[in-house]
Design a protein around this motif. Structure first.
Motif, PDB file in Angstrom:
ATOM      1  N   GLU A  59       5.560   2.925   5.262  1.00 16.62           N
ATOM      2  CA  GLU A  59       5.751   1.560   4.775  1.00 16.62           C
ATOM      3  C   GLU A  59       7.182   1.066   4.977  1.00 16.62           C
ATOM      4  OE1 GLU A  59       4.706  -2.108   2.868  1.00 16.62           O
ATOM      5  OE2 GLU A  59       3.476  -0.484   3.664  1.00 16.62           O
ATOM      6  N   ASP A 111       1.888   3.991   1.706  1.00 18.42           N
ATOM      7  CA  ASP A 111       1.884   4.372   3.117  1.00 18.42           C
ATOM      8  C   ASP A 111       3.205   5.067   3.416  1.00 18.42           C
ATOM      9  OD1 ASP A 111       1.979   4.545   5.871  1.00 18.42           O
ATOM     10  OD2 ASP A 111       1.510   2.442   6.234  1.00 18.42           O
ATOM     11  N   LYS A 159       0.828  -1.200   0.000  1.00 23.39           N
ATOM     12  CA  LYS A 159       0.000   0.000   0.000  1.00 23.39           C
ATOM     13  C   LYS A 159       0.863   1.252   0.000  1.00 23.39           C
ATOM     14  CE  LYS A 159      -4.096  -1.922   2.268  1.00 23.39           C
ATOM     15  NZ  LYS A 159      -5.045  -1.759   3.408  1.00 23.39           N
TER      16      LYS A 159
END
Length: 293
Positions: free
Chosen positions: A196, A193, A191
């Motif tokens: 991440e 993010d 995703k």
């Protein structure tokens, strides 16, 4: 926090067949030595001890339907029966007080896992999110907390592993380590993010601590290690390829064990699950047997 749909999809990966069992008492076989008229004959090999039932549960309480939390904890305590009698499961908890820190979950554990249990790390400043409920059928000879990584504001709290050295009161030669943990959410999910890269790095750091500071540490002392946890990745790579065994092939809620060399043997009979009704997690159950060979 991950979306409910993703958490449910991950948590329920890999089905389990419902089974029932309980903690059964058993006496260990004893070796004998016979004495003759002209001296003592060599002692015979000690007979293997009796198998004892061991019910292990991993239970993530979650943060969605908070009014269901006491029901979930009670249902874990009532997870397995045999001949109408409740088993006393050995439980690794996750997300206790995480995001809903009203103190009620620790109280519910105390209420439903009371004098017949030692509820380790409940209320502990560092490890309260991942406590252990150990039935008094086992003596707790040691316990500790192993640090996995620090937290990040708005992303994740710090992560640890909780550990307890247990021996079976009915047969103290049966000794093993029980460990429990909860990995950072959202790693390796692809995703977009901003956190991440941090999530991925912390997940890998946690995996290394789990492997090297917990499994390798206790295995070097001969102990088998049973571990529970929400690993937030499925399938989870084996921590010790060729040796570690898993109760469930898929899903983020895991029960696994690494055999030891101290003579304590483990075997899995069957698995089960317990609906929790709080969020996408169901508690998972491994109905095992343990003995000293």
């Amino acid at each position: 926090m991950e979306s409910l749909s993703r958490r449910r999809a991950l948590a329920l990966g890999g089905g389990a067949a419902l089974g029932t069992a309980g903690v059964l008492a058993g006496a260990a076989g004893a070796g004998t030595a016979a004495a003759g008229n002209r001296g003592t004959r060599p002692a015979r090999a000690r007979a293997a001890g009796a198998w004892h039932r061991l019910v292990v549960v991993t239970a993530n309480i979650g943060r969605e339907h908070l009014t269901e939390r006491e029901r979930a904890i009670r249902d874990v305590r009532h997870a397995v029966t045999v001949d109408g009698a409740l088993a006393q499961p050995l439980v690794g908890w996750q997300e206790i007080g995480e995001g809903d820190d009203d103190g009620k979950e620790a109280g519910f554990i105390g209420k439903h896992f009371g004098s017949a249990y030692r509820n380790l790390f409940v209320g502990d400043k560092t490890a309260s999110r991942v406590p252990i409920s150990a039935p008094t059928a086992f003596n707790v000879t040691a316990h500790r907390v192993t640090w996995a990584h620090g937290g990040k504001a708005g992303v994740s709290p710090h992560r640890v592993l909780t550990e307890a050295v247990l021996e079976l009161a009915a047969d103290p030669q049966v000794k093993f380590v029980f460990a429990n943990t909860h990995y950072v959410a959202g790693a390796f999910n692809g995703k977009d993010d901003p956190a991440e890269a941090w999530r991925d790095k912390m997940w890998q750091q946690h995996f290394a601590a789990h492997r090297d500071k917990v499994l390798a540490h206790w295995h070097a002392q001969g102990y088998p290690v049973i571990w529970t946890g929400d690993v937030n990745r499925t399938p989870l790579p084996l921590l010790v390829p060729g040796q570690e065994q898993r109760a469930f092939a898929k899903g983020i809620d895991q029960i696994a064990w690494l055999p030891g060399t101290n003579g304590t043997e483990l075997r899995l009979n069957r698995t089960a699950s317990v609906p929790m009704h709080v969020d996408g997690h169901d508690a998972r159950v491994a109905i095992m047997q343990i003995r000293h060979a």
